[in-house]
Design a protein around this motif. Sequence first.
Motif, PDB file in Angstrom:
ATOM      1  N   SER A  60       0.833  -1.194   0.000  1.00 14.20           N
ATOM      2  CA  SER A  60       0.000   0.000   0.000  1.00 14.20           C
ATOM      3  C   SER A  60       0.873   1.252   0.000  1.00 14.20           C
ATOM      4  N   VAL A  61       0.289   2.355  -0.428  1.00  9.53           N
ATOM      5  CA  VAL A  61       0.993   3.635  -0.346  1.00  9.53           C
ATOM      6  C   VAL A  61       1.366   3.923   1.104  1.00  9.53           C
ATOM      7  N   LEU A  62       0.456   3.642   2.009  1.00 13.28           N
ATOM      8  CA  LEU A  62       0.712   3.879   3.428  1.00 13.28           C
ATOM      9  C   LEU A  62       1.934   3.113   3.909  1.00 13.28           C
ATOM     10  N   ASP A  63       2.013   1.838   3.569  1.00  7.05           N
ATOM     11  CA  ASP A  63       3.150   1.028   4.010  1.00  7.05           C
ATOM     12  C   ASP A  63       4.453   1.514   3.376  1.00  7.05           C
ATOM     13  N   GLY A  65      10.109   6.251   6.306  1.00  7.13           N
ATOM     14  CA  GLY A  65      10.347   7.079   7.482  1.00  7.13           C
ATOM     15  C   GLY A  65       9.393   8.232   7.663  1.00  7.13           C
ATOM     16  N   VAL A  66       8.333   8.303   6.853  1.00  9.00           N
ATOM     17  CA  VAL A  66       7.333   9.368   6.967  1.00  9.00           C
ATOM     18  C   VAL A  66       6.131   8.811   7.718  1.00  9.00           C
ATOM     19  N   GLN A  67       5.848   9.374   8.870  1.00  9.20           N
ATOM     20  CA  GLN A  67       4.761   8.879   9.697  1.00  9.20           C
ATOM     21  C   GLN A  67       3.433   9.517   9.305  1.00  9.20           C
ATOM     22  N   VAL A  68       2.434   8.668   9.096  1.00 11.10           N
ATOM     23  CA  VAL A  68       1.088   9.122   8.739  1.00 11.10           C
ATOM     24  C   VAL A  68       0.109   8.456   9.695  1.00 11.10           C
ATOM     25  N   LEU A  69      -0.794   9.237  10.249  1.00 16.36           N
ATOM     26  CA  LEU A  69      -1.819   8.643  11.108  1.00 16.36           C
ATOM     27  C   LEU A  69      -2.710   7.727  10.288  1.00 16.36           C
ATOM     28  N   CYS A 112     -12.397   4.522   7.516  1.00 15.68           N
ATOM     29  CA  CYS A 112     -12.445   5.498   8.610  1.00 15.68           C
ATOM     30  C   CYS A 112     -12.010   6.898   8.208  1.00 15.68           C
ATOM     31  N   GLY A 113     -11.149   7.037   7.208  1.00 12.30           N
ATOM     32  CA  GLY A 113     -10.709   8.344   6.749  1.00 12.30           C
ATOM     33  C   GLY A 113      -9.525   8.926   7.490  1.00 12.30           C
ATOM     34  N   THR A 114      -8.938   8.187   8.434  1.00 15.44           N
ATOM     35  CA  THR A 114      -7.818   8.724   9.206  1.00 15.44           C
ATOM     36  C   THR A 114      -6.629   9.070   8.324  1.00 15.44           C
ATOM     37  N   ILE A 167      -4.780   6.514   1.590  1.00 18.95           N
ATOM     38  CA  ILE A 167      -3.564   5.845   1.142  1.00 18.95           C
ATOM     39  C   ILE A 167      -3.395   4.448   1.732  1.00 18.95           C
ATOM     40  N   CYS A 168      -4.293   4.026   2.605  1.00 20.97           N
ATOM     41  CA  CYS A 168      -4.188   2.660   3.136  1.00 20.97           C
ATOM     42  C   CYS A 168      -4.645   1.621   2.120  1.00 20.97           C
TER      43      CYS A 168
END
Length: 308
Positions: free
Chosen positions: A241-244, A250-254, A262-264, A294-295
């Motif tokens: 995933s884009v999130l992973d 090293g970029v933290q995303v909630l 959920c839209g977080t 992005i998840c």
Amino acid sequence: MNIETKVVVAGKDLIADGVVSLTLRAAGGEPLPRWQPGAHIDLLLGDTGLVRQYSLCGDPADTTVWRVAVLREPDGRGGSAWVHDRLDVGTEMSARGPRNHFPFTGGQRCLFIAGGIGITPLLPMVEAADRAGTEWRLIYGGRSRASMAFLGELARYGDRVTVRPQDETGLLDLDDLFREPHELVYSCGPEPLLAAVEERCTGGTLRVERFTPTSIEGPETAFEVELAQSGLTVSVPPGTSVLDAVTAAGVQVLSSCGEGTCGTCETVVLDGVPEHRDSILTEEEREAADYMMICVSRSRTPRLVLEL
């Protein structure tokens, strides 16, 4: 909003079979962030590491408390069982939000359709519609009367609310409901109900909120993501995933659900065309391509530029 607030459980009540209501106050006594009908919060469930989303179902004008209702899910992943069995009055926890991907925009003729615990985001919408003098109806289905929360609160609206316990009246007659036009339709509940509503709601405007993700599949091709704020370019291979990929760089995303419900992790798209695979955005929002979850979502173009 991803504001994090320390809250304390000020009340916990069994309000229907398998449903508890939680009253939350700010742990420091300060006013809670404001919200509008349709909003939800993320609750970080103590030392479990679990994060769960619950719709706010109290009074938006009251900034002293938040109210949510939690259905025990026997086949769930443990969050609802923890709330029912281990969460006590006086417990402190963190909450994020409120966040609203199911906004109530009003209208002249509104139809609300709730299934089970799906009544929770619709409660404040019904109140807002009633205060505004809007013509509205609520159809509320559930397994049985005993399992249907907030029936006492809804009784004050009289025949504008139709209660349909399945063990008494069978499944909701959606064909009958959609024989007359409605300017706006809001629905929340289990997936079979939402799918049936979407099939029949061919006129007017339909907004739904899902608890489980829709099944959206597609090819898993590689692409690149440019992170405008971080100055990085990240490769996203098939199956990642884009999130992973962003987190690994090293970029933290909630994030929370990891399922696009959920839209977080909603992120601004600056360039490129996302391939939306979430269960939140409307068709108009998908076409605008201003945001993506992005998840789960990917890219239709070889490169995306995100505001990260």
